[in-house]
Design a protein around this motif. Structure first.
Motif, short mmCIF file in Angstrom:
data_model
loop_
_atom_site.label_atom_id
_atom_site.label_comp_id
_atom_site.label_asym_id
_atom_site.label_seq_id
_atom_site.Cartn_x
_atom_site.Cartn_y
_atom_site.Cartn_z
N GLY A 256 0.81 -1.22 0.00
CA GLY A 256 0.00 0.00 0.00
C GLY A 256 0.85 1.27 0.00
O GLY A 256 1.99 1.28 0.46
N SER A 257 0.27 2.34 -0.52
CA SER A 257 0.97 3.63 -0.56
C SER A 257 -0.03 4.76 -0.44
O SER A 257 -1.25 4.56 -0.58
N VAL A 258 0.49 5.95 -0.17
CA VAL A 258 -0.37 7.13 0.00
C VAL A 258 0.18 8.26 -0.87
O VAL A 258 1.38 8.56 -0.85
N GLN A 259 -0.71 8.87 -1.63
CA GLN A 259 -0.36 10.08 -2.38
C GLN A 259 -1.01 11.28 -1.71
O GLN A 259 -2.22 11.28 -1.46
N ILE A 260 -0.20 12.29 -1.41
CA ILE A 260 -0.70 13.52 -0.81
C ILE A 260 -0.34 14.66 -1.76
O ILE A 260 0.84 14.89 -2.05
N ALA A 261 -1.33 15.36 -2.23
CA ALA A 261 -1.09 16.41 -3.21
C ALA A 261 -2.03 17.58 -2.98
O ALA A 261 -3.14 17.40 -2.44
N TRP A 277 -5.78 13.45 -0.21
CA TRP A 277 -5.14 12.28 0.40
C TRP A 277 -5.72 11.06 -0.31
O TRP A 277 -6.92 10.81 -0.24
N ILE A 278 -4.88 10.30 -1.02
CA ILE A 278 -5.36 9.17 -1.81
C ILE A 278 -4.55 7.92 -1.45
O ILE A 278 -3.32 7.90 -1.61
N GLU A 279 -5.23 6.91 -0.96
CA GLU A 279 -4.59 5.64 -0.62
C GLU A 279 -4.76 4.64 -1.77
O GLU A 279 -5.83 4.57 -2.37
N SER A 280 -3.69 3.88 -2.02
CA SER A 280 -3.71 2.91 -3.12
C SER A 280 -3.20 1.56 -2.64
O SER A 280 -2.34 1.49 -1.73
N ASN A 281 -3.70 0.49 -3.30
CA ASN A 281 -3.25 -0.89 -3.06
C ASN A 281 -3.44 -1.33 -1.60
O ASN A 281 -2.67 -2.16 -1.10
N GLY A 282 -4.41 -0.76 -0.96
CA GLY A 282 -4.69 -1.15 0.41
C GLY A 282 -5.87 -2.11 0.45
O GLY A 282 -6.45 -2.46 -0.58
N PRO A 283 -6.27 -2.55 1.62
CA PRO A 283 -7.44 -3.42 1.76
C PRO A 283 -8.72 -2.63 1.44
O PRO A 283 -8.73 -1.40 1.51
N GLU A 284 -9.74 -3.32 1.10
CA GLU A 284 -11.02 -2.66 0.82
C GLU A 284 -11.53 -1.97 2.08
O GLU A 284 -11.48 -2.53 3.17
#
Length: 334
Positions: A256-261, A277-284
């Motif tokens: 998992g990773s987090v994009q902050i922009a 704040w956008i989380e990716s590849n994490g659990p549902e």
């Protein structure tokens, strides 16, 4: 006799030199307020030439709010009720600006003890008074901040220690939130509480989380100056989002990773400020049951309120998404 006269003239010369070269303004003033004799230091303080000052009275350059107190003291001095007096008052400089002075006034008497004129010593204390005012404002501001901080801590404690949560978890959440608040305070103190850049706020809030793995955060955005209040609230919001990601979201799984922009988008004389704040590849993820605790209140109500904007929490299948949008006049700071 010739020797006595020489000593007299020598002493008179020393007195004149002392008057002219004094480190403070010196003046002989009539009982009606006219300047009779002034030194160069006084001319520097008030901005008048010698010829100009000798044509007016001290009443002409004294602030009206200070004049009655000065005249009352002068009257008591002339009557012999007091030997001298000292007061702080304001003069008008020749350019129209105000000067704060410390005034000390005594009397010159003749051989029979009759008063002849006033001897005034005038010290420019404008800078000192300005420093005192700045200190007063700083103390007032500090009192205000302390009260606000205590109120914030009280709210954090109230919403962290809920009946439905184990005490150990509540204590951990409470401590984490206090650390976020403390880190933001440290940053603002470094900036002398004049606000902070949004990148510095985000970096400080993520510092503890990045220690585990720097590569899982992707942070980007332009320079945007935040007010102290907005900086504090954003720092706590980022801490809440990161804590939630570690416990339940993208940072709870290896990939998992987090994009902050964030960005500033201009349109028709206003700026639209967007923070994501956008989380990716994490659990549902799914929307929590109930009304939510401190974190959701902070993200959905407190932070948008301090930014005078709107917020949206999206529980997407790929991970949590949070968007904060604020519309501001182009010349205004957040």
């Amino acid at each position: 006799m010739l020797h006595q006269r020489g000593v007299f003239h020598q002493e008179a010369g020393l007195i004149d030199a002392t008057f002219e070269n004094a480190a403070v303004g010196m003046a002989h003033v009539s009982f009606q307020g006219r300047w009779l004799r002034v030194n160069e230091k006084l001319l520097d303080i008030v901005g008048y030439s010698r010829e100009e000052l000798l044509q007016i009275t001290f009443q002409d350059i004294t602030h009206p709010d200070d004049l009655d107190a000065d005249l009352e003291q002068l009257d008591a001095l002339i009557k012999g009720d007091i030997p001298a007096y000292t007061m702080e008052k304001r003069y008008f400089h020749k350019d129209g600006g105000l000067i704060w002075i410390n005034l000390t006034v005594g009397l010159q008497r003749d051989e029979d003890g009759e008063p002849l004129f006033c001897i005034s010593a005038i010290e420019d204390i404008t800078e000192r008074k300005a420093n005192e005012e700045r200190l007063r404002v700083l103390v007032d501001e500090l009192n205000h901040r302390v009260k606000n901080t205590l109120a914030t801590v009280q709210a954090i404690a109230h919403m962290s220690f809920r009946k439905d949560e184990p005490i150990a978890d509540a204590r951990a959440e409470f401590t984490s939130r206090l650390h976020a608040l403390s880190g933001a305070h440290d940053l603002l103190t470094e900036e002398k509480w004049m606000g902070a850049d949004i990148m510095s706020v985000v970096d400080r809030a993520l510092r503890a989380f990045r220690l585990a793995d720097e590569t899982r955060f992707h942070v980007a955005g332009p320079r945007i100056r935040l007010s102290p209040r907005a900086a504090l609230t954003l720092a706590m919001a980022v801490n809440e989002l990161a804590t939630n990601a570690v416990k339940y979201g993208a940072l709870s799984v290896p990939d998992g990773s987090v994009q902050i922009a964030w960005g500033r988008f201009g349109k028709e004389g206003v700026d639209e400020i967007v923070f994501k704040w956008i989380e990716s590849n994490g659990p549902e993820v799914s929307m929590p049951d109930g009304s939510g605790g401190f974190g959701s209140t902070l993200l959905e109500r407190i932070l948008p309120g301090d930014f005078q904007g709107e917020a949206e929490l999206e529980y997407a299948p790929t991970g949590l998404r949070y968007t904060l949008t604020a519309i501001r006049p182009r010349s205004a700071d957040i």
